[in-house]
Design an enzyme around this catalytic site. Sequence first.
Site, PDB file in Angstrom:
ATOM      1  CG  HIS A 194      -2.087  -1.028   1.042  1.00 44.09           C
ATOM      2  ND1 HIS A 194      -2.553  -1.586   2.311  1.00 44.09           N
ATOM      3  CD2 HIS A 194      -2.654  -1.407   0.041  1.00 44.09           C
ATOM      4  CE1 HIS A 194      -3.488  -2.704   1.856  1.00 44.09           C
ATOM      5  NE2 HIS A 194      -3.607  -2.477   0.492  1.00 44.09           N
ATOM      6  CB  ALA A 195       1.178   3.675  -2.537  1.00 41.14           C
ATOM      7  NE  ARG A 196      -3.810   4.755   2.760  1.00 39.82           N
ATOM      8  CZ  ARG A 196      -5.125   5.069   2.303  1.00 39.82           C
ATOM      9  NH1 ARG A 196      -5.471   6.005   1.576  1.00 39.82           N
ATOM     10  NH2 ARG A 196      -5.897   4.055   2.843  1.00 39.82           N
ATOM     11  CD  GLU A 197      -0.631   0.480   4.296  1.00 34.05           C
ATOM     12  OE1 GLU A 197      -0.046  -0.506   4.587  1.00 34.05           O
ATOM     13  OE2 GLU A 197      -1.920   0.501   4.145  1.00 34.05           O
ATOM     14  NE  ARG A 257      -6.365   0.069   0.208  1.00 36.42           N
ATOM     15  CZ  ARG A 257      -6.252  -0.770   1.383  1.00 36.42           C
ATOM     16  NH1 ARG A 257      -5.468   0.082   2.571  1.00 36.42           N
ATOM     17  NH2 ARG A 257      -6.483  -1.721   1.478  1.00 36.42           N
ATOM     18  CG  ASN A 310      -3.160  -6.832   1.015  1.00 34.31           C
ATOM     19  OD1 ASN A 310      -2.519  -7.803   0.671  1.00 34.31           O
ATOM     20  ND2 ASN A 310      -3.406  -6.806   2.621  1.00 34.31           N
ATOM     21  CG  HIS A 331       0.020  -3.938   5.435  1.00 39.69           C
ATOM     22  ND1 HIS A 331      -0.985  -3.604   4.324  1.00 39.69           N
ATOM     23  CD2 HIS A 331       0.568  -5.076   4.824  1.00 39.69           C
ATOM     24  CE1 HIS A 331      -0.658  -4.542   3.478  1.00 39.69           C
ATOM     25  NE2 HIS A 331      -0.066  -5.411   3.593  1.00 39.69           N
ATOM     26  CB  SER A 332       1.761   1.756   8.536  1.00 40.48           C
ATOM     27  OG  SER A 332       1.643   2.781   7.638  1.00 40.48           O
ATOM     28  CE1 TYR A 333      -3.486   5.100   9.849  1.00 39.78           C
ATOM     29  CE2 TYR A 333      -4.019   4.824  12.030  1.00 39.78           C
ATOM     30  CZ  TYR A 333      -4.456   5.422  10.733  1.00 39.78           C
ATOM     31  OH  TYR A 333      -5.380   6.242  10.590  1.00 39.78           O
ATOM     32  CE1 TYR A 367      -9.653  -4.635   6.431  1.00 40.86           C
ATOM     33  CE2 TYR A 367     -10.093  -2.953   8.015  1.00 40.86           C
ATOM     34  CZ  TYR A 367      -9.197  -3.270   6.834  1.00 40.86           C
ATOM     35  OH  TYR A 367      -8.102  -2.795   6.424  1.00 40.86           O
ATOM     36  CD  GLU A 391      -2.212  -2.945   9.041  1.00 36.34           C
ATOM     37  OE1 GLU A 391      -1.712  -1.809   8.885  1.00 36.34           O
ATOM     38  OE2 GLU A 391      -2.982  -3.265   8.005  1.00 36.34           O
TER      39      GLU A 391
END
Length: 347
Positions: free
Chosen positions: A84-87, A142, A159, A212-214, A264, A287
Amino acid sequence: MRLQGGGTSSVLNPNEFFNNFRRLSVIYSFMDRLAEMYPRMLSIESIGKTSEGREMRIMRISSPSQGRQVNNSKPIFWIDAGIHAREWAAPPAALFIAYALLSQYSKNNDIAKIMDSFEWHILPVANPDGYEYTHTNDRLWRKTRSRNNFSSCRGADPNRNFGFHWRENGASTNPCSETYAGPKAFSEPETMNMANHMWRHRQRLMAYVALHSYSQLWLTPWGYTSDLPDDYNDLVGKARRAADAVEKVYGTKFKAGSSTRVLYAAAGGSDDWAKGVVGAKYVYTVELRPGQNAMRGFVLSPSEIKPCGLETLAGIVQLAKDIRDSGPVLEGRKKQSTNKRRASAGS
Ligand code: 0X9
Ligand code: ZN
């Protein structure tokens, strides 16, 4: 654990490198630099290209063969980050772990043990197109950056794109959604490249960790259902011990449990595919910092890169030691996975 500096003040000096977030080209130069510094322990390999033509590079790390032990018979410990790009917490954490394995091999007993026991495959930037886009256009992007038919919205959620129970749960059919599963499983070259590499090494793939985050979580499969895998107690027990090791460093608290139950349901994740199709035993999505109530959770201060790397390293070292001490699970896996069809793996 102290970082050993290299003398110059260039960003490729390991001590300086982790002082800030870096563009993809700098990350790749840093990897090349480490390969020059540790030629007997590190090789860089491309696993393919992204939809915009960028290279996807992994670091293969192992201690030099000793005596009768041949490197290509070791179980593989895989780590990927930045799907995920923004993490942004994740890629430097993966690189920090790689650098610690290399620089501490001759100085730290635990690192020596886990280097001798595993061959490490580390993919620090699993979504290079998206990662670059978060630097140039949209910090909170993302997905991948592929073009979609009949829509001007770009990309799919990598993902949600892996071929195991694909799109059954928690994934969107809308190309403009953040959780768009893609037009079919493995439509994205990024996920196909990762899957091909893992599949090629399936007989040795023992551990799979996606960074990943967060939210500060150590998650086990499954992510597509609230059912638990047969070996859940073993998986979550090791996750709790890893989380405890993380906490010991700076007091950062992590919760452990199955993805679906803690977060989830979301099908098509890399973790579920690694366990459900490839048959890797110890599979986790982690995360990283900050905690789930943080205001701008994807946007970490550069001053947190080293602490985040250090605590994540502690968790990974604990996990690797525990897997190593739990015995030779690899033999059983070999028999079980050789005939398994790659039913949902696309091609
Ligand atoms: O939703 C995700 O892909 C992950 N959380 S994130 O906030 N980093 O996007 C969790 C993935 C857990 N694993 C599966 N659902 N398979
Ligand atoms: Zn993520």
